[in-house]
Design a protein around this motif. Structure first.
Motif, PDB file in Angstrom:
ATOM      1  N   GLU B 177      -6.594   9.631  -4.583  1.00 25.68           N
ATOM      2  CA  GLU B 177      -6.299   8.292  -4.022  1.00 25.68           C
ATOM      3  C   GLU B 177      -5.741   7.513  -5.138  1.00 25.68           C
ATOM      4  O   GLU B 177      -4.575   7.042  -4.932  1.00 25.68           O
ATOM      5  N   LYS B 180      -2.322   8.424  -5.973  1.00 27.58           N
ATOM      6  CA  LYS B 180      -1.146   7.970  -5.117  1.00 27.58           C
ATOM      7  C   LYS B 180      -0.960   6.684  -4.909  1.00 27.58           C
ATOM      8  O   LYS B 180       0.142   6.350  -4.934  1.00 27.58           O
ATOM      9  N   LEU B 181      -1.856   5.904  -5.333  1.00 28.00           N
ATOM     10  CA  LEU B 181      -1.615   4.190  -5.434  1.00 28.00           C
ATOM     11  C   LEU B 181      -0.627   4.177  -6.503  1.00 28.00           C
ATOM     12  O   LEU B 181       0.124   3.300  -6.482  1.00 28.00           O
ATOM     13  N   HIS B 184       2.653   5.434  -5.579  1.00 27.54           N
ATOM     14  CA  HIS B 184       3.402   4.254  -4.492  1.00 27.54           C
ATOM     15  C   HIS B 184       3.408   2.809  -4.882  1.00 27.54           C
ATOM     16  O   HIS B 184       3.659   1.817  -4.075  1.00 27.54           O
ATOM     17  N   GLU B 186       1.009   0.922  -5.269  1.00 26.21           N
ATOM     18  CA  GLU B 186       0.215   0.078  -4.366  1.00 26.21           C
ATOM     19  C   GLU B 186      -0.792  -0.353  -5.167  1.00 26.21           C
ATOM     20  O   GLU B 186      -1.935  -0.082  -5.388  1.00 26.21           O
ATOM     21  N   TYR B 187      -0.619  -1.505  -5.809  1.00 26.84           N
ATOM     22  CA  TYR B 187      -1.526  -2.119  -6.951  1.00 26.84           C
ATOM     23  C   TYR B 187      -2.268  -3.470  -6.297  1.00 26.84           C
ATOM     24  O   TYR B 187      -2.864  -4.296  -7.132  1.00 26.84           O
TER      25      TYR B 187
END
Lengths: 256, 317
Positions: B177, B180-181, B184, B186-187
């Motif tokens: 995961e 993936k963060l 992408h 996604e922080y």
């Protein structure tokens, strides 16, 4: 009125077996759709496939975003799917533990999706979180308590707040009332009905409880062994069930 | 002042059990090193690691420099010290060090603590390179928990020892995961931690290992340096390399790269400040350690960077 979700011939296989198959429906803005059926009938598989958490094996799911663009989920790039999941969708799980961050405060739980969208003003985040805790009847004074200190009903309501705070257009719910006792469940459903009505969000909810469907859903799909055996307006299905399995379900509701 | 320069093969390794201290330890027995040339009498390969391992590390480092802040996996080797003592840093140093390099090793700002002394001596023995305590004289600096107060120069390389390379790990246990963060970007999750800090303490209480965004892209851990040192990462003229031995990851901040410390609009990033100055050298702008001096509660604040403090006192004299 245009649909926001179109499902055509959707199927999900587990090896040789079908988890769900031949599912077709359309969902409109602000509509609440319940998927009912017994355990193992493929309800949760269908929901996870619709939400893109499982990859569909056959058929297609298309979603219309806020700009009016259609996205076919099976061909959508993962980055784009995650963006949709973050901005346009919500997902409420049966066990709050799966849907919440138990280690951080309720305020942080509600703010997480906002921060993921780039909100970086602590004061505003906190004010928004407090407002939402009031809305879901938890109370702003519990803002800094971790969800592990909340009751089951409060945890579910916190999940709702956490999902609705970014004003999604579609929320998936997997048996959100599963672990709640009857009185807490009634209060939860009341709240949910009000919030859904106010925000105009579309909901796809999986439940095995026809009472929940009667209270919330505009339309209902009845599933058995991976197939949709009956679909229609909820009242119609409950008052005049056509399929033998639906008749069995309806007749087995305990009369209060 | 050059400290413990010239660590050519030293006579004897001090081992419990009384090995004959006549020559360097050789895994091949006494006769094996009899005809070895004097400069590389040591039986290990230069820099301890074999050349293939060094090559693997250098390829990883090139990738890390090309993608600032990205965690590159590598095959971490077993080193003659335990995980958590700097196995990642020591492997990076081993793959980078050349005969002309001058090595400095820092542990919590100091040159004379166990970890620093041992790693410095280790490389003195397996490479025969010069070592120093002066930040300005070093070409290669391996550090744990600090960046020297003396400004870094172009051409210097700093190797950081990293216990946990993944800044999101405490909030997201799954490596799949977190990757993936990162992929992408996604922080938002990292801000959840900062939010919690403010909610609990009224300010961002994270004081070390303060998360940074490298080159506007990857979220990275600066290793457990105090946030006091975070501004030194930004547009640093030196090459900054990070190695995590147990977690088998390395990453880099190339020279002159933007490094931003995360913050909220209404709670900006701030570094520590003291209302006192160093009791030894009087510095107002260095990172101070609090040292308890007796049982009666008396204490003093001194520079954590021993080289900086010593040279200031020498200059004043």
């Amino acid at each position: 009125m245009k649909p926001i979700l179109q499902v055509k011939q959707l199927a999900k296989r587990y090896g040789d077996r079908y988890g769900c198959r031949d599912v077709n429906f359309e969902l409109y803005e602000g509509e609440v759709l319940c998927i009912v059926g017994e355990s193992g009938s493929g309800k949760s598989t269908l929901l996870a496939t619709l939400a893109g958490r499982l990859a569909a094996d056959e058929g297609e799911v298309t979603f219309r975003d806020a700009n009016g663009d259609w996205h076919e989920l099976s061909t959508l790039a993962e980055a784009e799917r995650r963006r949709l999941a973050r901005t346009e969708w919500g997902f409420v799980t049966q066990h709050a533990r799966d849907g919440l961050r138990m280690g951080v405060s309720a305020g942080a739980n509600v703010s997480e999706r906002l921060m993921a969208l780039g909100h970086r003003h602590y004061g505003q985040l906190r004010a928004t979180a407090a407002e939402w805790l009031e809305k879901v009847e938890i109370g702003a004074e519990r803002l800094d308590d971790p969800p592990s200190r909340f009751s089951g009903g409060m945890q579910q309501r916190l999940q709702i707040a956490r999902n609705l705070v970014t004003r999604p257009r579609l929320v998936f719910m997997d048996e959100p009332t599963g672990g709640l006792d009857v009185s807490v469940q009634a209060r939860f459903l009341d709240l949910l009905r009000r919030l859904v009505h106010e925000s105009g969000v579309a909901v796809i909810m999986v439940t095995h409880d026809l009472g929940v469907a009667r209270l919330l859903a505009h339309r209902t799909l009845v599933m058995q062994q991976g197939r949709v055996v009956e679909a229609g307006l909820t009242d119609q299905i409950l008052d005049d069930p056509q399929h033998p399995y639906t008749q069995l379900l309806v007749s087995s509701i305990v009369q209060a | 002042m050059k400290h413990s320069t010239s660590c050519k093969p030293q006579t004897g390794l001090h081992r419990e059990g009384g090995r004959a201290a006549t020559g360097p330890y050789s895994p091949y027995g006494e006769e094996a090193h009899s005809d070895a040339d004097k400069a590389s009498n040591w039986r290990y390969n230069f820099g301890y690691l074999d050349e293939n391992t060094k090559r693997m590390l250098r390829r990883g480092l090139l990738k890390a420099v090309a993608i600032p802040g990205y965690q590159v996996p590598f095959g971490s080797r077993e080193m003659p010290l335990p995980y958590g003592w700097g196995t990642g840093g020591i492997q990076l140093t081993a793959s980078l060090i050349g005969r002309q390099d001058v090595l400095k090793v820092i542990d919590q700002g100091a040159d004379d603590t166990t970890n620093a002394v041992n790693i410095r001596r280790f490389f003195g023995r397996v490479c025969g390179v010069d070592t120093t305590e002066k930040s300005a004289d070093a070409t290669l600096i391996q550090t744990r928990h600090r960046i020297p107060e003396t400004p870094l120069k172009a051409g210097q390389i700093v190797v950081f020892q990293v216990p946990e390379p993944e800044p999101l790990r405490l909030l997201e246990a799954s490596e799949v995961e977190t990757r993936k963060l990162h992929a992408h970007q996604e922080y938002g999750l990292m801000h959840v931690k900062l939010y919690e800090d403010i909610a609990r303490f009224g300010h961002i209480a994270t004081s070390y290992d303060y998360p940074v965004r490298v080159n506007g892209r990857y979220l990275a851990s600066p290793s457990p340096i105090p946030k006091f040192d975070n501004p030194k990462l930004h547009q640093s003229p030196a090459l900054l390399l990070f190695g995590a031995g147990r977690e088998k990851r390395l990453y880099a901040i190339p020279p002159y790269t933007d490094v931003d410390s995360l913050a909220f609009d209404d709670h900006p990033f701030e570094i520590q400040a003291w209302d006192t100055s160093c009791a030894l050298c009087g510095s107002h702008d260095s990172y101070l350690d609090e040292i308890v001096t007796d049982d009666a509660g008396s204490r003093m604040f001194v520079c954590s960077d021993t080289d900086y403090c010593t040279s200031r006192r020498e200059d004043a004299r």
